[in-house]
Design a protein around this motif. Structure first.
Motif, mmCIF file in Angstrom:
data_model
loop_
_atom_site.group_PDB
_atom_site.id
_atom_site.type_symbol
_atom_site.label_atom_id
_atom_site.label_comp_id
_atom_site.label_asym_id
_atom_site.label_seq_id
_atom_site.Cartn_x
_atom_site.Cartn_y
_atom_site.Cartn_z
ATOM 1 N N ASN A 126 45.162 46.110 35.986
ATOM 2 C CA ASN A 126 44.472 47.266 36.553
ATOM 3 C C ASN A 126 43.410 46.853 37.560
ATOM 4 O O ASN A 126 42.773 45.813 37.415
ATOM 5 N N CYS A 127 43.222 47.675 38.556
ATOM 6 C CA CYS A 127 42.195 47.390 39.554
ATOM 7 C C CYS A 127 41.610 48.707 40.035
ATOM 8 O O CYS A 127 42.333 49.536 40.592
ATOM 9 N N GLU A 128 40.340 48.889 39.794
ATOM 10 C CA GLU A 128 39.681 50.125 40.236
ATOM 11 C C GLU A 128 39.527 50.112 41.752
ATOM 12 O O GLU A 128 39.094 49.116 42.319
ATOM 13 N N ARG A 186 42.753 49.062 48.838
ATOM 14 C CA ARG A 186 42.191 49.329 47.519
ATOM 15 C C ARG A 186 40.893 48.570 47.288
ATOM 16 O O ARG A 186 39.951 49.088 46.699
ATOM 17 N N ILE A 187 40.847 47.328 47.788
ATOM 18 C CA ILE A 187 39.655 46.513 47.541
ATOM 19 C C ILE A 187 38.719 46.505 48.750
ATOM 20 O O ILE A 187 37.723 45.791 48.764
ATOM 21 N N GLY A 188 39.056 47.295 49.752
ATOM 22 C CA GLY A 188 38.159 47.409 50.908
ATOM 23 C C GLY A 188 38.309 46.310 51.927
ATOM 24 O O GLY A 188 37.485 46.175 52.823
ATOM 25 N N ALA A 189 39.397 45.519 51.804
ATOM 26 C CA ALA A 189 39.656 44.509 52.833
ATOM 27 C C ALA A 189 40.359 45.198 54.005
ATOM 28 O O ALA A 189 40.971 46.248 53.847
ATOM 29 N N VAL A 235 50.469 47.556 43.313
ATOM 30 C CA VAL A 235 49.313 47.487 44.203
ATOM 31 C C VAL A 235 48.083 46.978 43.451
ATOM 32 O O VAL A 235 47.306 46.179 43.973
ATOM 33 N N CYS A 236 47.927 47.421 42.202
ATOM 34 C CA CYS A 236 46.800 46.915 41.395
ATOM 35 C C CYS A 236 46.907 45.402 41.247
ATOM 36 O O CYS A 236 45.933 44.669 41.435
ATOM 37 N N LYS A 289 41.806 39.383 45.207
ATOM 38 C CA LYS A 289 40.448 39.120 44.705
ATOM 39 C C LYS A 289 40.342 37.712 44.152
ATOM 40 O O LYS A 289 39.363 37.007 44.383
ATOM 41 N N LYS A 290 41.372 37.315 43.409
ATOM 42 C CA LYS A 290 41.360 35.985 42.801
ATOM 43 C C LYS A 290 41.278 34.896 43.864
ATOM 44 O O LYS A 290 40.690 33.836 43.645
#
Ligand code: WTA
Length: 645
Positions: free
Chosen positions: A244-246, A153-156, A116-117, A124-125
């Motif tokens: 990793n992805c916060e 995770r990224i708010g999409a 998922v990260c 994002k990329k």
């Protein structure tokens, strides 16, 4: 009378259950008397928050405005993955069973985190930011869940489109919510056959100039077209991003996803769900309704393209750190005992499916069931349409060997999670009844004038106060949200379903009272089907109704009036049926098409569907009053030309 039949809770089940009868009564009462206290406590128990809420609930069904946990922050992906890593990183999160019985794999929570990260960084990329909408058109493979969780995770905001929908349907959904990125696979596999997902996507995107990226998962390696600028292989781009992805800190009321569903009018609407309330309700209903116990293997056979897959394959079970099974195939491949073989193979404890599947398997007899053990099962569930008592009994006695309680769960895309359902350790069941409301749910019955009905009664099913997972709006059309759900009976949420309440306060859902069909548990609007039919030059007018169907629950019956001078032929019939499938997808296959020289209309020009439904259902002795028709002779013509079912 099956209504008299009551199956008590097995005492041994109740003894170990999360919720027994006394607890259910006490907790339900508290959830109604003190919703803020009740939900605040549950929200602390089930969810990890970055920031607590200022207010549990703020609402007004007239505007309508619904806000749960205002001011709080959380991330759904963090709740479904990261917070489990310390305690269960090496435990299985997803058990994947391929279409081919020789293919399966287990994904641990650690692996889920990595995948998922990485997927999040891929998005994002390609420019995806918080609040952007992403379309997911995927087969039932773990990457579908990774994609959803990566968006979260990224708010999409993900918009999953069922893999059985056509290019036209994908296009409409992409345009409506302005998705710029699509995630798909080269092909899907179901029942040994390939499904051309990438080809459908390519076709859909001919009408979507703003989509700049298609992330393609390699599932089969089959031949596909490639658009150099636009298409990227997931495995290639994933190799170029950070591991990793916060997780993004999201507000409780930030959108989590959009899911399109059919209504009585117009095109499917984008049901919008938000983060905090939805996730809490998903986790809580998964735990209590399925009485999920740590270490169990839980299987919901839905597709992630439907709300059932969202809430009860992905978000609910993973939020609880459960082991959730994801099945790529179909119940009858390679043979009709597949479901039960998978139960034995993975030692499934809880099995959740649709009545239509039960009825189809019932037709195959007991043999395919009885050659398997199913001894790991302890709970069965159904969803999607009313279950006839006969199918319920078969499920209970043949599949469950009379050992496993059945939870018949009534809910909707709009409700986000279970609304009326037994809790298996608390509520005695009656075949065909969804029984009693879940915590915090306040159902009521009203007559057509909106008058509340008391006690034993039959009427329109409404919900009088908000619950955390209810939809917040129709994406981009708040007015439609109000009109569809809060205007028929002002101040109440109208479900579109009819129901009966018996002397014990149990609810029996009788089916849709609006122009929505439920075909094999799939929702279809008659308006959508009619719009597809009239696209054909030969068609002057069309009216579609549902009729009782042994396996599908409802079948699709279309009345078609041709343009003057055009002859009805079998070839034309076939062409029209194909047209609708192409416009919507294979779930929209017309069962019966009747040529109608004219449609029965009132003097003001309104089609009298009541009469069309009666003819389709073969209830021709009870057509009712036809005197208000502009031309009553139309009915005789329809009766004379009835199509065979
Ligand atoms: C019907 C699926 C009777 C109902 C979760 C509802 C049911 C529609 C049941 C929603 C049930 C769902 N008993 N009817 N247990 N569950 N329905 O949005 O008509 O795909 O309004 O959500 O399915 O379908 P949807």
């Amino acid at each position: 009378m099956s209504e008299e039949k009551v199956y008590p809770v097995p005492p041994a089940f109740a003894a170990k259950a999360h919720i027994n009868e006394t607890q259910y009564r006490d907790m339900y009462q508290r959830s109604i008397d003190d919703p803020d206290g009740f939900w605040g406590q549950q929200a602390e128990a089930f969810i990890s928050w970055y920031k607590p809420w200022d207010k549990v609930l703020d609402w007004d069904f007239n505007e309508p405005r619904i806000e749960w946990f205002g001011g709080a922050e959380l991330n759904a992906s963090y709740n479904c993955i990261d917070r489990h890593l310390d305690t269960r990183g090496d435990q299985t999160a997803i058990v994947w069973e391929g279409d081919d019985p020789a293919q399966d794999k287990c994904i641990t929570y650690n692996e889920l985190h990595r995948e998922v990260c990485s997927f999040s960084n891929v998005l994002k990329k390609r420019g995806v930011r918080k609040g952007d909408r992403v379309c997911i058109y995927m087969p039932m493979i773990p990457e579908a869940a990774y994609a959803m969780l990566a968006c979260a995770r990224i708010g999409a905001v993900h918009s999953v489109v069922f893999g059985g929908f056509s290019a036209e349907s994908i296009k409409d959904r992409i345009l409506d919510s302005d998705c710029r990125v699509v995630i798909t696979a080269d092909e899907g596999v179901r029942g040994g056959k390939a499904v051309a997902l990438k080809a459908h996507t390519d076709k859909a995107l001919e009408g979507c100039p703003d989509v700049h990226t298609v992330v393609v998962v390699r599932r089969t390696g089959g031949h596909i077209q490639w658009h150099e600028e636009r298409d990227v292989w997931l495995h290639e781009i994933a190799a170029t991003v950070d591991a990793n992805c916060e997780p993004e800190h999201m507000s409780a009321e930030d959108p989590l996803f959009i899911l399109y569903t059919s209504g009585s009018t117009g095109k499917p609407k984008g049901v919008l769900h938000t983060t905090g309330g939805y996730l809490l309700y998903a986790a809580m209903t998964h735990q209590y309704v399925f009485d999920y116990q740590d270490g169990e293997t839980y299987w919901c056979t839905a597709d992630v393209g439907w709300i059932t897959g969202h809430t009860y394959i992905v978000y609910g079970p993973l939020a609880n750190g459960a082991k959730t099974l994801m099945f790529e195939g179909i119940p009858t491949w390679p043979d009709a005992s597949r479901f039960w073989q998978v139960c034995d193979k993975h030692q499934v404890t809880t099995f959740y499916t649709a009545p239509t599947a039960i009825r189809a398997l019932m037709r195959e007899g007991e043999g395919p069931v009885k050659k398997t053990s199913r001894s790991s099962l302890r709970l069965l569930g159904t969803v999607g349409e009313p279950i006839n008592p006969e199918a319920w009994e078969w499920y209970y006695h043949v599949v469950g060997d009379g050992r496993c309680p059945i939870v018949d769960t009534w809910w909707q895309t709009e409700t986000g999670g279970h609304m009326i359902t037994p809790l298996p350790g608390a509520i005695a069941t009656k075949p065909g009844s969804a029984t009693v409301p879940f915590f915090g749910v306040a159902p009521a019955l009203v007559d057509n004038e909106g008058k509340l009905l008391e006690g034993e009664a039959e009427g329109n099913l409404v919900i009088t106060r908000p619950w955390p997972a209810m939809m917040r709006t129709v994406y981009g059309d708040h007015k439609r949200f109000k009109e569809t759900y809060f205007s028929t009976y002002p101040g109440m949420y109208f479900s579109g379903d009819g129901a009966r309440r018996d002397k014990d306060g149990y609810y029996w859902i009788t089916g849709r009272v609006d122009d929505v069909l439920n075909v094999s548990g799939h929702r279809l609007g008659t308006a959508e089907l009619e719009s597809a039919l009239v696209l054909h030059d030969a068609v002057a007018e069309a009216a579609v109704v549902g009729y009782p169907h042994d396996i599908k629950g409802q079948g699709i019956y279309a009345y078609v009036t041709l343009v003057k001078g055009i002859e009805p032929t079998d070839a034309l019939k076939t062409e029209l049926i194909k047209l609708v499938r192409n416009e919507i997808g294979p779930i929209a296959t017309i069962d019966v098409l009747q040529w109608a020289p004219a449609l029965p209309k009132t003097r003001s020009g309104k089609i009298m569907r009541r009469i069309l439904r009666k003819i389709a259902a073969n209830e021709i002795d009870s057509l009712g009053d036809t005197s208000t028709l502009a031309d009553p002779g139309v009915v005789d013509e329809l009766l004379a030309n009835r199509a065979h079912q």
